[in-house]
Structures are given as C-alpha cells and as structure tokens.
Write a protein that holds these residues in place. Structure first.
Motif, PDB file in Angstrom:
ATOM      1  N   LEU A  34      21.115 -80.972 109.941  1.00 35.48           N
ATOM      2  CA  LEU A  34      22.165 -80.805 110.951  1.00 35.48           C
ATOM      3  C   LEU A  34      21.880 -81.592 112.226  1.00 35.48           C
ATOM      4  O   LEU A  34      22.779 -81.790 113.045  1.00 35.48           O
ATOM      5  N   ARG A  35      20.648 -82.066 112.374  1.00 33.90           N
ATOM      6  CA  ARG A  35      20.320 -82.924 113.523  1.00 33.90           C
ATOM      7  C   ARG A  35      20.559 -84.398 113.225  1.00 33.90           C
ATOM      8  O   ARG A  35      20.476 -85.236 114.111  1.00 33.90           O
ATOM      9  N   LEU A  36      20.827 -84.710 111.961  1.00 33.37           N
ATOM     10  CA  LEU A  36      21.030 -86.101 111.552  1.00 33.37           C
ATOM     11  C   LEU A  36      22.528 -86.423 111.467  1.00 33.37           C
ATOM     12  O   LEU A  36      23.364 -85.584 111.783  1.00 33.37           O
ATOM     13  N   GLY A  37      22.848 -87.609 111.022  1.00 35.01           N
ATOM     14  CA  GLY A  37      24.229 -88.080 111.079  1.00 35.01           C
ATOM     15  C   GLY A  37      25.183 -87.436 110.085  1.00 35.01           C
ATOM     16  O   GLY A  37      26.381 -87.359 110.328  1.00 35.01           O
ATOM     17  N   LYS A  38      24.664 -86.996 108.947  1.00 34.46           N
ATOM     18  CA  LYS A  38      25.531 -86.389 107.925  1.00 34.46           C
ATOM     19  C   LYS A  38      24.710 -85.396 107.122  1.00 34.46           C
ATOM     20  O   LYS A  38      23.471 -85.493 107.051  1.00 34.46           O
ATOM     21  N   ALA A  39      25.410 -84.448 106.497  1.00 35.19           N
ATOM     22  CA  ALA A  39      24.727 -83.431 105.705  1.00 35.19           C
ATOM     23  C   ALA A  39      25.651 -82.938 104.604  1.00 35.19           C
ATOM     24  O   ALA A  39      26.705 -82.370 104.871  1.00 35.19           O
ATOM     25  N   VAL A  40      25.255 -83.186 103.362  1.00 31.45           N
ATOM     26  CA  VAL A  40      25.979 -82.674 102.193  1.00 31.45           C
ATOM     27  C   VAL A  40      25.060 -81.657 101.528  1.00 31.45           C
ATOM     28  O   VAL A  40      24.010 -82.009 100.993  1.00 31.45           O
ATOM     29  N   ALA A  41      25.460 -80.398 101.591  1.00 30.98           N
ATOM     30  CA  ALA A  41      24.583 -79.306 101.185  1.00 30.98           C
ATOM     31  C   ALA A  41      24.734 -78.959  99.707  1.00 30.98           C
ATOM     32  O   ALA A  41      25.811 -79.128  99.116  1.00 30.98           O
ATOM     33  N   PHE A  42      23.657 -78.452  99.142  1.00 28.85           N
ATOM     34  CA  PHE A  42      23.668 -77.906  97.784  1.00 28.85           C
ATOM     35  C   PHE A  42      24.088 -76.444  97.852  1.00 28.85           C
ATOM     36  O   PHE A  42      23.326 -75.595  98.316  1.00 28.85           O
ATOM     37  N   ARG A  43      25.302 -76.152  97.379  1.00 23.95           N
ATOM     38  CA  ARG A  43      25.728 -74.758  97.250  1.00 23.95           C
ATOM     39  C   ARG A  43      25.048 -74.116  96.038  1.00 23.95           C
ATOM     40  O   ARG A  43      24.873 -72.902  95.984  1.00 23.95           O
TER      41      ARG A  43
ATOM     42  N   VAL B 266      20.200 -80.620  75.611  1.00 18.01           N
ATOM     43  CA  VAL B 266      18.874 -79.990  75.663  1.00 18.01           C
ATOM     44  C   VAL B 266      18.511 -79.679  77.119  1.00 18.01           C
ATOM     45  O   VAL B 266      18.265 -78.532  77.479  1.00 18.01           O
ATOM     46  N   ALA B 267      18.463 -80.698  77.967  1.00 20.38           N
ATOM     47  CA  ALA B 267      18.222 -80.508  79.399  1.00 20.38           C
ATOM     48  C   ALA B 267      19.581 -80.470  80.092  1.00 20.38           C
ATOM     49  O   ALA B 267      20.371 -81.403  79.951  1.00 20.38           O
ATOM     50  N   ASN B 268      19.844 -79.416  80.824  1.00 19.66           N
ATOM     51  CA  ASN B 268      21.177 -79.215  81.418  1.00 19.66           C
ATOM     52  C   ASN B 268      21.039 -78.890  82.902  1.00 19.66           C
ATOM     53  O   ASN B 268      20.466 -77.859  83.260  1.00 19.66           O
ATOM     54  N   TYR B 269      21.558 -79.770  83.745  1.00 20.15           N
ATOM     55  CA  TYR B 269      21.470 -79.591  85.193  1.00 20.15           C
ATOM     56  C   TYR B 269      22.871 -79.563  85.800  1.00 20.15           C
ATOM     57  O   TYR B 269      23.680 -80.468  85.551  1.00 20.15           O
ATOM     58  N   VAL B 270      23.151 -78.538  86.601  1.00 23.55           N
ATOM     59  CA  VAL B 270      24.413 -78.466  87.336  1.00 23.55           C
ATOM     60  C   VAL B 270      24.108 -78.338  88.823  1.00 23.55           C
ATOM     61  O   VAL B 270      23.272 -77.525  89.229  1.00 23.55           O
ATOM     62  N   SER B 271      24.773 -79.142  89.627  1.00 22.09           N
ATOM     63  CA  SER B 271      24.709 -79.030  91.089  1.00 22.09           C
ATOM     64  C   SER B 271      26.136 -78.875  91.620  1.00 22.09           C
ATOM     65  O   SER B 271      27.074 -79.454  91.065  1.00 22.09           O
ATOM     66  N   ILE B 272      26.282 -78.099  92.679  1.00 23.35           N
ATOM     67  CA  ILE B 272      27.560 -77.984  93.380  1.00 23.35           C
ATOM     68  C   ILE B 272      27.295 -78.328  94.842  1.00 23.35           C
ATOM     69  O   ILE B 272      26.437 -77.720  95.499  1.00 23.35           O
ATOM     70  N   LEU B 273      28.009 -79.332  95.343  1.00 25.57           N
ATOM     71  CA  LEU B 273      27.764 -79.883  96.678  1.00 25.57           C
ATOM     72  C   LEU B 273      28.957 -79.661  97.602  1.00 25.57           C
ATOM     73  O   LEU B 273      30.111 -79.663  97.158  1.00 25.57           O
ATOM     74  N   GLU B 274      28.644 -79.513  98.903  1.00 23.02           N
ATOM     75  CA  GLU B 274      29.667 -79.335  99.929  1.00 23.02           C
ATOM     76  C   GLU B 274      29.187 -79.990 101.218  1.00 23.02           C
ATOM     77  O   GLU B 274      28.033 -79.804 101.625  1.00 23.02           O
ATOM     78  N   ARG B 275      30.068 -80.721 101.864  1.00 24.80           N
ATOM     79  CA  ARG B 275      29.709 -81.327 103.153  1.00 24.80           C
ATOM     80  C   ARG B 275      29.690 -80.260 104.237  1.00 24.80           C
ATOM     81  O   ARG B 275      30.636 -79.474 104.363  1.00 24.80           O
ATOM     82  N   ILE B 276      28.622 -80.243 105.032  1.00 21.48           N
ATOM     83  CA  ILE B 276      28.584 -79.324 106.160  1.00 21.48           C
ATOM     84  C   ILE B 276      28.480 -80.066 107.493  1.00 21.48           C
ATOM     85  O   ILE B 276      28.532 -79.469 108.555  1.00 21.48           O
ATOM     86  N   LYS B 277      28.333 -81.387 107.427  1.00 24.75           N
ATOM     87  CA  LYS B 277      28.384 -82.195 108.647  1.00 24.75           C
ATOM     88  C   LYS B 277      28.842 -83.601 108.292  1.00 24.75           C
ATOM     89  O   LYS B 277      28.346 -84.182 107.341  1.00 24.75           O
TER      90      LYS B 277
END
Length: 388
Positions: free
Chosen positions: A230-239, A377-388
């Motif tokens: 949050l102190r940097l220019g942009k932030a896309v968070a992992f929900r 076999v290997a299964n990865y899910v991420s959900i992202l949201e911009r917070i800045k």
C-alpha cells in the motif's frame, strides 16, 4: 489478504532464437523490479519456476536470477517445479514466505526455453509430466494423454468436435490483441474445425489447433506484504490461493472429472468469500482444448458433461457472462512450461490495473486463475483483486 502483486514483467512468447534461459530471466527480473519501483537490494527472497526436464543443459538455475544485479547476491533463491503448474508453484511459494513473515518482498520468476530442443526430445521431456511407468508409451506423447481423455469424453458425452473448435477459435481471436502472444492470428471456427494439411489430427480426436504451442519465454512478478504494497504505486491482492495435488497415475482417478481442479476452485471461492459469478474473468489452463472444456465443468460454470454449453452459449467469450482466457490462453499465447503460471498472474494483474490494452476486459474487478500440472495432477487457483 497477506500479499499483493506490486510489479510485473512479461517477455514475448514464441521461438526466441536470440535468447537464453539466463537472458530471459535477467530481463523480466530487472523489468519487474523497475515496474514495482523497488531496488534489487530490497528483495528478501527469490523463487524461480523452471520445469526444465531436459530442455536446458543448465540445471540448478535459481542463482541465474542473481545475474540481474550484484545487489541480489546472497539473497535466498530457490527453484521450484510442479510440471506445467511450475509457475504457480513459484508464486504460491512466495506467498507462503510472506504469510510466514519470513519475507516482505519476494521476486518470482518463471522461465522456459523449449524451441531449441529437437521435436522427438520435446515429446520425451513433456511425458515426464505423466506417470511414466504406465503412460510413457501412449501414442502421441503428452498430446496422446489428452487425446485419450478427449476420446473417453466423446464416448461418454458424444462428439465434442464443434465445441473444441469453438474454444480454439475463441482463444485465437482473443490472442490477436495480446502483444506477448506467440500466435496472433484469428484462425476462425471453420479452420479449427476442419482437418487439413495445416491442421491434421495429432492424437485421438485432437487436431493441431487443439494443442498449445511449444514456446520460449519468461514472466516475473514482485510480491509484497499488504502494508508494504500500500506504500508502493500499485497493489493487486490475493483474495485466495489454493493448491490441490492429486494422484499421478490416471488409472487411480476418474480422469474426466478433474476432481483436483474442482476442489481447488471450491476452496479458493470459499477462502475469498465470492461466487464464481462474481469474477470478471478467468485465465484457465488450456494446454489442450479438451482441458478448457472440462475445466468449465470443474469450476462450476456448467454441470458435468455439459462443458460444450459454456462455449456454445457464448458464456466464455470476451463479452460473455464469464470471459475465459481473454489473453488468448496457452493456445494462442504459447506455453513455456515454467513461465506459464507466472504469466497468468502477471496478465491477470494487468487486467485488474486496467493496463491490458487490446485484451482488456471491461470493468475488471476480480480475476480468477487456474494453472494445472500434468493431467489435473497439480491444481492451483488464485483469485486476485486490485486494492490500490
């Protein structure tokens, strides 16, 4: 939320004769840190995703990231591998370090150089992502594994050739606008649907247009804890960030269900507190068109056996209810194994930042990612949201 993407970089994917694994790593690592507005000295940890399996003579590649700057010397650096989900394995490893408060800033890089390897060797290398003891002799190499899956799906639910061609055509149309994509050409439904000299059958009912491309490329993201981000220019968070590993042998599971994918999605949606319908778009692992079709069912977009409905009704088009692979997916973008998962996270962050150019999804607020290693076999899910 424990971590955010604060910087990113992406090379072009394709046949990059002038590049090496090292040059690709150095370029995206340098550019991602610059994009984050951070100095190399501020990095606490480095995670490299590099499948290799024979594609590169140089193994033990984690320290190649240090070539980007003398200030990266003596930083913790580790290489991870989880077949075609190697890139997401690297991302999730970085998230764990931040969650454990072992790092504030983590540089994650994914890379692969595949096109310098002779064709037969490429096939042998990719088959190492299967259960070699039982599956290495399947005709058609790794495509043969998914050709087998497609054949079984057709037997159970009927001929899906139209749906597979629609998926291929959608992703190639989307890929035209992606400056990083290997194949920026709108091939159209008829070309993808029709067997021809330029589009022959490769394995089972799968044609060339049903298969992702052999590629070189790299991508990088910089992760930071939320307070730092949050102190940097942009932030896309992992929900959410979920990883589910299934049995390696296909014989030990119902290969038409992609149960690991389904569970990873279920857990990620629960963790994030959102529904699938709340997502603005999804980047999913279309190593073969049959994979994307089954993933529609596994993510819960349509019931089991009705994947074709999602594409036939336009649900997954760029202007549909849930756009899937607005980047063009692996099908058009290319699939440099270790880079793919990092690429998916970088491009999703671009969408949420409104910086995706011609592939931008309108009003994108929540992005979903599914990256798969082997045959679910290997299964990865991420959900992202911009917070800045």
């Amino acid at each position: 939320m424990t971590a955010c993407i604060v910087g990113l970089a992406h090379s072009r994917f394709g046949k990059l004769d002038a590049e090496t694994v090292e040059s690709l790593i150095v370029r995206v690592a340098t550019d991602a840190l610059a994009d984050a507005g951070l100095e190399p000295s501020e990095v606490d940890e480095i995670v490299l995703g590099h499948f290799n399996a024979g594609f590169s003579a140089q193994d033990f590649t984690a320290s190649l990231v240090l070539q980007a700057s003398p200030d990266l010397r003596f930083k913790r650096a580790t290489r991870v591998e989880n077949a075609c989900a190697t890139g997401s394995a690297a991302v999730h490893q970085g998230l764990k370090s931040i969650a454990a408060r072992a790092a504030r800033i983590v540089l994650v890089v994914g890379v692969e150089q595949m096109t310098t390897t002779p064709g037969p060797e490429i096939g042998r290398n990719l088959l190492k992502a299967s259960y070699v003891r039982d599956e290495a002799d399947i005709e058609g190499g790794f495509a043969g594994i998914f050709g087998t899956i497609a054949g079984l799906y057709f037997q159970k639910y009927g001929d899906q050739s139209d749906a597979l061609a629609m998926i291929a055509a959608k992703n190639h149309k989307n890929g035209v606008g992606n400056p990083y994509a290997q194949l920026r050409k709108d091939l159209g439904f008829e070309f993808c649907r029709t067997e021809s000299d330029k589009n022959p059958f490769v394995a089972g009912p799968l044609k060339r247009t049903d298969c992702s491309l052999v590629s070189d490329g790299a991508a990088a993201i910089v992760l930071a804890d939320v307070e730092t981000a949050l102190r940097l220019g942009k932030a896309v968070a992992f929900r959410a960030a979920q990883h589910v590993q299934d049995f390696l042998p296909m014989a030990r599971r119902d290969i038409l269900k992609f149960e690991g994918c389904a569970l990873a999605w279920k857990q990620a949606l629960a963790q994030s507190g959102v529904q699938l319908t709340d997502l603005s778009f999804v980047e999913t692992h279309d190593c073969f068109t049959i994979a994307e079709l089954i993933e529609y069912e596994a993510m819960g977009l349509v019931p089991e056996g009705q994947g074709a409905r999602a594409i036939a009704e336009g649900l997954t088009q760029k202007d549909g209810k849930l756009p899937v692979n607005p980047s063009g997916g692996l099908k058009a973008k290319g699939h440099p194994i270790g880079a793919t998962g990092v690429s998916m996270h970088a491009l999703t962050a671009m969408q949420l930042l409104g910086q995706a150019g011609d592939i931008q999804v309108k009003d994108a607020e929540l992005g979903g990612i599914f990256n798969m290693g082997g045959a679910a076999v290997a299964n990865y899910v991420s959900i992202l949201e911009r917070i800045k």
